[in-house]
Motif scaffolding. Structure first.
Motif, PDB file in Angstrom:
ATOM      1  N   LEU A 150      92.749   0.983  33.013  1.00  0.00           N
ATOM      2  CA  LEU A 150      92.636   0.218  31.802  1.00  0.00           C
ATOM      3  C   LEU A 150      91.429  -0.845  32.021  1.00  0.00           C
ATOM      4  CD1 LEU A 150      96.091   0.075  30.508  1.00  0.00           C
ATOM      5  CD2 LEU A 150      94.275   1.611  29.620  1.00  0.00           C
ATOM      6  N   TRP A 151      91.707  -1.484  32.984  1.00  0.00           N
ATOM      7  CA  TRP A 151      90.429  -2.390  33.554  1.00  0.00           C
ATOM      8  C   TRP A 151      89.162  -1.983  33.654  1.00  0.00           C
ATOM      9  CZ3 TRP A 151      88.493  -6.914  34.143  1.00  0.00           C
ATOM     10  CH2 TRP A 151      87.366  -7.347  35.242  1.00  0.00           C
ATOM     11  N   GLY A 152      88.987  -0.828  34.180  1.00  0.00           N
ATOM     12  CA  GLY A 152      87.541  -0.090  34.248  1.00  0.00           C
ATOM     13  C   GLY A 152      87.059   0.149  33.218  1.00  0.00           C
ATOM     14  N   ALA A 153      87.851   0.764  32.156  1.00  0.00           N
ATOM     15  CA  ALA A 153      87.153   1.168  30.779  1.00  0.00           C
ATOM     16  C   ALA A 153      86.965  -0.045  30.223  1.00  0.00           C
ATOM     17  CB  ALA A 153      88.335   1.752  30.173  1.00  0.00           C
ATOM     18  N   ALA A 154      87.757  -1.279  29.940  1.00  0.00           N
ATOM     19  CA  ALA A 154      87.275  -2.328  29.324  1.00  0.00           C
ATOM     20  C   ALA A 154      86.227  -3.247  29.872  1.00  0.00           C
ATOM     21  CB  ALA A 154      88.515  -3.332  29.229  1.00  0.00           C
ATOM     22  N   ALA A 155      86.151  -3.258  31.194  1.00  0.00           N
ATOM     23  CA  ALA A 155      85.033  -3.911  31.850  1.00  0.00           C
ATOM     24  C   ALA A 155      83.607  -2.805  31.641  1.00  0.00           C
ATOM     25  CB  ALA A 155      85.327  -4.006  33.510  1.00  0.00           C
ATOM     26  N   GLY A 156      83.857  -1.737  31.682  1.00  0.00           N
ATOM     27  CA  GLY A 156      82.560  -0.694  31.390  1.00  0.00           C
ATOM     28  C   GLY A 156      81.948  -0.822  29.950  1.00  0.00           C
ATOM     29  N   LEU A 157      82.946  -1.327  29.311  1.00  0.00           N
ATOM     30  CA  LEU A 157      82.283  -1.269  27.669  1.00  0.00           C
ATOM     31  C   LEU A 157      81.399  -2.506  27.706  1.00  0.00           C
ATOM     32  CD1 LEU A 157      85.520  -1.218  25.797  1.00  0.00           C
ATOM     33  CD2 LEU A 157      83.760   0.415  25.738  1.00  0.00           C
ATOM     34  N   LEU A 158      81.100  -3.535  28.773  1.00  0.00           N
ATOM     35  CA  LEU A 158      80.445  -4.520  28.744  1.00  0.00           C
ATOM     36  C   LEU A 158      78.724  -4.128  29.329  1.00  0.00           C
ATOM     37  CD1 LEU A 158      82.707  -7.508  29.896  1.00  0.00           C
ATOM     38  CD2 LEU A 158      81.823  -6.750  27.480  1.00  0.00           C
ATOM     39  N   VAL A 159      78.912  -2.928  30.207  1.00  0.00           N
ATOM     40  CA  VAL A 159      77.857  -2.582  30.990  1.00  0.00           C
ATOM     41  C   VAL A 159      76.601  -2.099  30.406  1.00  0.00           C
ATOM     42  CG1 VAL A 159      77.055  -0.830  32.847  1.00  0.00           C
ATOM     43  CG2 VAL A 159      79.375  -2.017  32.926  1.00  0.00           C
TER      44      VAL A 159
ATOM     45  N   GLY B 262      78.766  -8.213  20.907  1.00  0.00           N
ATOM     46  CA  GLY B 262      77.781  -6.958  20.635  1.00  0.00           C
ATOM     47  C   GLY B 262      77.909  -6.404  18.997  1.00  0.00           C
ATOM     48  N   ARG B 263      77.179  -5.551  18.732  1.00  0.00           N
ATOM     49  CA  ARG B 263      77.348  -5.054  17.412  1.00  0.00           C
ATOM     50  C   ARG B 263      77.420  -3.510  17.533  1.00  0.00           C
ATOM     51  NH1 ARG B 263      73.630  -7.170  12.600  1.00  0.00           N
ATOM     52  NH2 ARG B 263      74.540  -5.251  11.655  1.00  0.00           N
ATOM     53  N   GLN B 264      78.191  -2.725  16.988  1.00  0.00           N
ATOM     54  CA  GLN B 264      78.407  -1.385  16.968  1.00  0.00           C
ATOM     55  C   GLN B 264      77.198  -0.629  16.708  1.00  0.00           C
ATOM     56  OE1 GLN B 264      81.431  -0.220  18.187  1.00  0.00           O
ATOM     57  NE2 GLN B 264      80.431   1.979  18.280  1.00  0.00           N
ATOM     58  N   ASP B 265      76.251  -0.832  15.850  1.00  0.00           N
ATOM     59  CA  ASP B 265      74.900  -0.218  15.667  1.00  0.00           C
ATOM     60  C   ASP B 265      73.858  -0.749  16.376  1.00  0.00           C
ATOM     61  OD1 ASP B 265      75.066  -2.666  14.408  1.00  0.00           O
ATOM     62  OD2 ASP B 265      74.309  -2.010  12.297  1.00  0.00           O
ATOM     63  N   CYS B 266      74.189  -1.701  17.449  1.00  0.00           N
ATOM     64  CA  CYS B 266      72.980  -2.124  18.322  1.00  0.00           C
ATOM     65  C   CYS B 266      72.836  -1.033  19.499  1.00  0.00           C
ATOM     66  CB  CYS B 266      73.185  -3.268  18.735  1.00  0.00           C
ATOM     67  SG  CYS B 266      71.789  -3.961  19.766  1.00  0.00           S
ATOM     68  N   ALA B 267      71.894   0.006  19.229  1.00  0.00           N
ATOM     69  CA  ALA B 267      71.819   1.153  20.147  1.00  0.00           C
ATOM     70  C   ALA B 267      71.121   0.624  21.516  1.00  0.00           C
ATOM     71  CB  ALA B 267      71.082   2.133  19.259  1.00  0.00           C
ATOM     72  N   THR B 268      71.439   1.308  22.714  1.00  0.00           N
ATOM     73  CA  THR B 268      70.662   0.803  23.559  1.00  0.00           C
ATOM     74  C   THR B 268      70.389   2.393  24.457  1.00  0.00           C
ATOM     75  OG1 THR B 268      72.556   0.503  24.999  1.00  0.00           O
ATOM     76  CG2 THR B 268      71.585  -1.205  24.049  1.00  0.00           C
ATOM     77  N   THR B 269      69.824   2.635  25.442  1.00  0.00           N
ATOM     78  CA  THR B 269      69.332   3.711  25.853  1.00  0.00           C
ATOM     79  C   THR B 269      70.687   4.249  26.431  1.00  0.00           C
ATOM     80  OG1 THR B 269      68.471   2.670  27.919  1.00  0.00           O
ATOM     81  CG2 THR B 269      67.100   3.404  26.334  1.00  0.00           C
ATOM     82  N   GLY B 270      70.745   5.606  26.499  1.00  0.00           N
ATOM     83  CA  GLY B 270      72.266   6.275  26.992  1.00  0.00           C
ATOM     84  C   GLY B 270      73.169   6.331  26.196  1.00  0.00           C
ATOM     85  N   SER B 271      74.281   6.921  26.587  1.00  0.00           N
ATOM     86  CA  SER B 271      75.382   7.143  25.654  1.00  0.00           C
ATOM     87  C   SER B 271      76.142   5.784  26.133  1.00  0.00           C
ATOM     88  CB  SER B 271      76.378   8.103  26.374  1.00  0.00           C
ATOM     89  OG  SER B 271      77.502   8.397  25.769  1.00  0.00           O
ATOM     90  N   PRO B 272      76.908   5.284  25.194  1.00  0.00           N
ATOM     91  CA  PRO B 272      77.688   4.074  25.179  1.00  0.00           C
ATOM     92  C   PRO B 272      79.024   4.312  25.975  1.00  0.00           C
ATOM     93  CG  PRO B 272      77.878   4.654  22.911  1.00  0.00           C
ATOM     94  CD  PRO B 272      76.758   5.511  23.727  1.00  0.00           C
ATOM     95  N   HIS B 273      79.424   5.739  26.028  1.00  0.00           N
ATOM     96  CA  HIS B 273      80.471   5.929  26.748  1.00  0.00           C
ATOM     97  C   HIS B 273      80.382   6.330  28.161  1.00  0.00           C
ATOM     98  CE1 HIS B 273      82.093   6.548  22.584  1.00  0.00           C
ATOM     99  NE2 HIS B 273      81.112   7.268  22.331  1.00  0.00           N
TER     100      HIS B 273
ATOM    101  N   LEU C  29      82.707   5.980  33.726  1.00  0.00           N
ATOM    102  CA  LEU C  29      82.376   6.095  35.223  1.00  0.00           C
ATOM    103  C   LEU C  29      83.045   4.747  35.934  1.00  0.00           C
ATOM    104  CD1 LEU C  29      78.484   6.730  35.457  1.00  0.00           C
ATOM    105  CD2 LEU C  29      80.151   8.175  36.031  1.00  0.00           C
ATOM    106  N   THR C  30      83.139   3.829  35.210  1.00  0.00           N
ATOM    107  CA  THR C  30      83.807   2.519  35.516  1.00  0.00           C
ATOM    108  C   THR C  30      85.340   2.903  36.062  1.00  0.00           C
ATOM    109  OG1 THR C  30      82.265   1.273  34.638  1.00  0.00           O
ATOM    110  CG2 THR C  30      83.933   0.041  35.621  1.00  0.00           C
ATOM    111  N   ALA C  31      86.006   3.389  34.906  1.00  0.00           N
ATOM    112  CA  ALA C  31      87.157   3.793  34.836  1.00  0.00           C
ATOM    113  C   ALA C  31      87.626   4.629  35.929  1.00  0.00           C
ATOM    114  CB  ALA C  31      87.657   4.346  33.579  1.00  0.00           C
ATOM    115  N   LEU C  32      86.782   5.776  36.121  1.00  0.00           N
ATOM    116  CA  LEU C  32      87.034   6.762  37.200  1.00  0.00           C
ATOM    117  C   LEU C  32      86.822   5.915  38.529  1.00  0.00           C
ATOM    118  CD1 LEU C  32      87.096   9.748  38.221  1.00  0.00           C
ATOM    119  CD2 LEU C  32      84.831   9.931  37.886  1.00  0.00           C
ATOM    120  N   ALA C  33      85.883   5.305  38.813  1.00  0.00           N
ATOM    121  CA  ALA C  33      85.713   4.613  39.949  1.00  0.00           C
ATOM    122  C   ALA C  33      86.892   4.007  40.366  1.00  0.00           C
ATOM    123  CB  ALA C  33      84.314   3.810  40.068  1.00  0.00           C
TER     124      ALA C  33
END
Length: 245
Positions: free
Chosen positions: A11-20, A57-68, A73-77
């Protein structure tokens, strides 16, 4: 307690990974360029006082790569680190704290072949200090003295390699070797050597694969930070597992 620790780590990894993804987009610039303050859709990413992470952030503010990708990766690590540690040992809190920053560093290096000082130098200070606190708590499974020596040894080794071949290893890799050496050194010299060797091996296999696929030649530069971090993760998993009673 063991299963609960793994669930909390995920849960921590998934939440923190959202900021990456936002932070990676902000920092993925050339060394002489300022951090990005707007996304491709021209939405403001950060104000003057919001630092490298940026504001909400805004949901429609796209950056490169998949947001997931980064949250997964962070949750898995975090999950495998918690599983290998075998319970709520104090050093696990350090590994879970560092995991999102490791994913962030790998993301930036993969995009622009750069490891920002704001991350590498901060981790070079934070990891030894946090491990020093961990050694004061019960049930730790490492040595703070070895962690400090590991940072100096691996950082020094990378500095020598940089001096020999600056085109192969940059100063960013040298700075990243400091917190990586501290983390691996916590579990002893054999884990330090294993993690460092694993990073070089993974990088060599990747480079050879690119050459065989004719997507690069022997003179092509590849980002080495992700392989250093992957080798470090393997070393931490081995060290945590072998340290179990």
């Amino acid at each position: 307690m063991y299963v609960t620790t793994i669930i909390l780590a995920v849960l921590w990894g998934a939440a923190a990974g959202l900021l990456v993804p936002r932070a990676a987009y902000r920092l993925s610039v050339a060394p002489e360029e300022p951090w990005r303050d707007r996304c491709p859709a021209e939405h403001v990413l950060a104000g003057p006082a919001r630092g490298w992470l940026g504001g909400p952030g805004r949901q429609d503010c796209a950056t490169t790569g998949s947001p997931h990708t980064a949250p997964l990766l962070t949750a898995l690590a975090c999950a495998v680190l918690a599983a290998a540690t075998g319970g709520p040992r104090p050093e696990l809190a350090v590994w879970l704290f560092v995991a999102p920053f490791a994913v962030l560093l790998a993301s930036v290096d993969a995009r622009v072949h750069r490891l920002p000082d704001v991350l590498t130098l901060s981790l070079a200070v934070a990891v030894p200090l946090l491990l020093g606190v961990a050694e004061l708590l019960p049930y730790d499974a490492g040595s703070w003295r070895h962690a400090v020596l590991g940072a100096l040894v691996l950082g020094g080794a990378y500095l020598v390699l940089h001096r020999i071949s600056p085109g192969e290893l940059g100063l960013g890799d040298v700075k990243l070797a400091l917190p990586l050496g501290a983390a691996l050194g916590w579990y002893g010299w054999d884990i330090l050597f294993f993690g460092a060797f694993a990073g070089f091996l993974l990088g060599a296999v990747y480079g050879l694969g690119l050459v065989l696929l004719r997507r690069a030649d022997r003179s092509s530069a590849i980002p080495f930070g992700p392989f250093m971090l992957a080798g470090g993760l393997l070393g931490l998993l081995l060290g945590a597992f072998t340290a179990l009673p």
